[in-house]
Scaffold this active site. Structure first.
Site, PDB file in Angstrom:
ATOM      1  N   LYS A 232       0.813  -1.205   0.000  1.00 20.46           N
ATOM      2  CA  LYS A 232       0.000   0.000   0.000  1.00 20.46           C
ATOM      3  C   LYS A 232       0.853   1.264   0.000  1.00 20.46           C
ATOM      4  O   LYS A 232       0.384   2.351   0.286  1.00 20.46           O
ATOM      5  CB  LYS A 232      -0.914  -0.023   1.229  1.00 20.46           C
ATOM      6  CG  LYS A 232      -1.855  -1.218   1.220  1.00 20.46           C
ATOM      7  CD  LYS A 232      -3.172  -0.866   1.826  1.00 20.46           C
ATOM      8  CE  LYS A 232      -4.294  -1.811   1.457  1.00 20.46           C
ATOM      9  NZ  LYS A 232      -3.900  -3.120   0.971  1.00 20.46           N
ATOM     10  N   SER A 233       2.119   1.112  -0.300  1.00 17.15           N
ATOM     11  CA  SER A 233       2.990   2.272  -0.255  1.00 17.15           C
ATOM     12  C   SER A 233       2.864   3.095  -1.525  1.00 17.15           C
ATOM     13  O   SER A 233       2.216   2.701  -2.487  1.00 17.15           O
ATOM     14  CB  SER A 233       4.434   1.807  -0.101  1.00 17.15           C
ATOM     15  OG  SER A 233       4.802   1.115  -1.260  1.00 17.15           O
TER      16      SER A 233
END
Ligand code: GLU
Length: 303
Positions: A232-233
């Site tokens: 999710k970066s």
């Protein structure tokens, strides 16, 4: 790494589950660079076999993004959703030979065995059983990956009988990928190292279907700054098709290539021609790569 100069056929096979991110760009460009280095062809195949996981419009967006990065398929793009009869023919062949069987077991009944299927344990028949490939106990497989080196897997104990067509209908990735790689004459499967674990299953299927096994090269996974697989970066946000150069530079570095090589490359075309000239496959790391720092926030843009 020695690449066949005459007949190399590689491919990039994204599932249309969302826009391309840096990890998928690394796979796309890495497979393209290896194909170009060998003077070969590079094909794009859309792996749209699992509608619930797909995002409407994602395949078209992926193809437009690839085009913005200068990466166009050398042959018409193939979509797996249109190739059911090919998969059915392969499945029928495996069923006829006794290499595949109908299975009434549910995920729940297999849970006691860690989800691994060694024999049917279902108490009741179901209307639409899955079809599995039979993996005899003690089936061990070994192959040489051009980047990762020798790979071993005990498919019998670690994987067991695996699904070829799911009970709810869809074709399994393992069957479709083997049928399509053969039908498209792929000589070199280049993809992310997360799929290394699938390759022994695919080799078993190739052997059972009398197909030749392509060479394999599994590219390093990109890790985020904290050493986790991109999730999710920022790094898994879509690559910016309107400004491809920063992402190409990041991927070039992640592929272990000399960053000074692209010094004067100010357009995508210049970057790609520099890359074809300077690309050195022996520099590609096997280990996961921490994402090289982003030059600025324009590399990626959140949807
Ligand atoms: N469709 C798979 C994915 O997007 C890749 C399959 C392959 O390259 O064999 O992860």
């Amino acid at each position: 790494m020695s690449l066949d100069q005459t007949s190399y056929r590689g491919r990039f096979a994204p599932s249309p589950t969302g826009p391309l991110h840096l990890g998928s760009l690394l796979t796309a460009w890495g497979s393209w660079l290896l194909a170009r280095k060998a003077g070969g062809r590079w094909l794009v195949r859309i792996e749209d076999l699992d509608p619930p996981r797909e995002v409407p419009g994602a395949a078209g967006l992926q193809l437009r993004t690839l085009a913005a990065f200068g990466l166009a398929s050398d042959e018409p793009v193939v979509r797996q959703s249109e190739r059911g009869p090919l998969y059915q023919a392969a499945l029928d062949r495996l069923l006829d030979r006794g290499d595949a069987f109908h299975c009434h077991c549910s995920r729940r009944t297999l849970a006691a065995n860690g989800g691994v299927h060694h024999q049917c344990v279902a108490a009741h028949a179901i209307d639409h059983p899955s079809v599995r490939f039979r993996v005899p106990p003690r089936t061990r497989l070994e192959f040489d990956d051009l980047i990762q080196g020798p790979v071993h897997q005990d498919v019998g104990s670690e994987v067991g009988d695996f699904v070829l067509r799911r009970a709810d209908g869809p074709w399994a990735y393992q069957l479709a990928v083997v049928v399509d790689d053969a039908a498209q004459g792929i000589t070199d499967v280049v993809r992310g190292a997360d799929l290394l674990v699938s390759t022994p299953r695919q080799i078993l299927l190739q052997r059972a279907l009398g197909l030749s096994t392509p060479r394999h090269a599994h590219l390093p996974l990109l890790l985020d700054a904290d050493g986790r697989k991109l999730s999710k970066s920022l790094a898994c946000a879509p690559v910016d098709a309107s400004d491809p150069l920063p992402a190409l530079r990041v991927v070039w570095a992640a592929l272990g290539q000399d960053p000074s090589a692209h010094a004067g490359a100010a357009s995508v075309a210049a970057m790609l021609s520099m890359a074809q000239r300077e690309f050195d496959p022996s520099r590609i790391p096997g280990q996961p790569v921490a994402m090289p720092s982003l030059p600025d926030t324009s590399v990626t843009r959140r949807p």
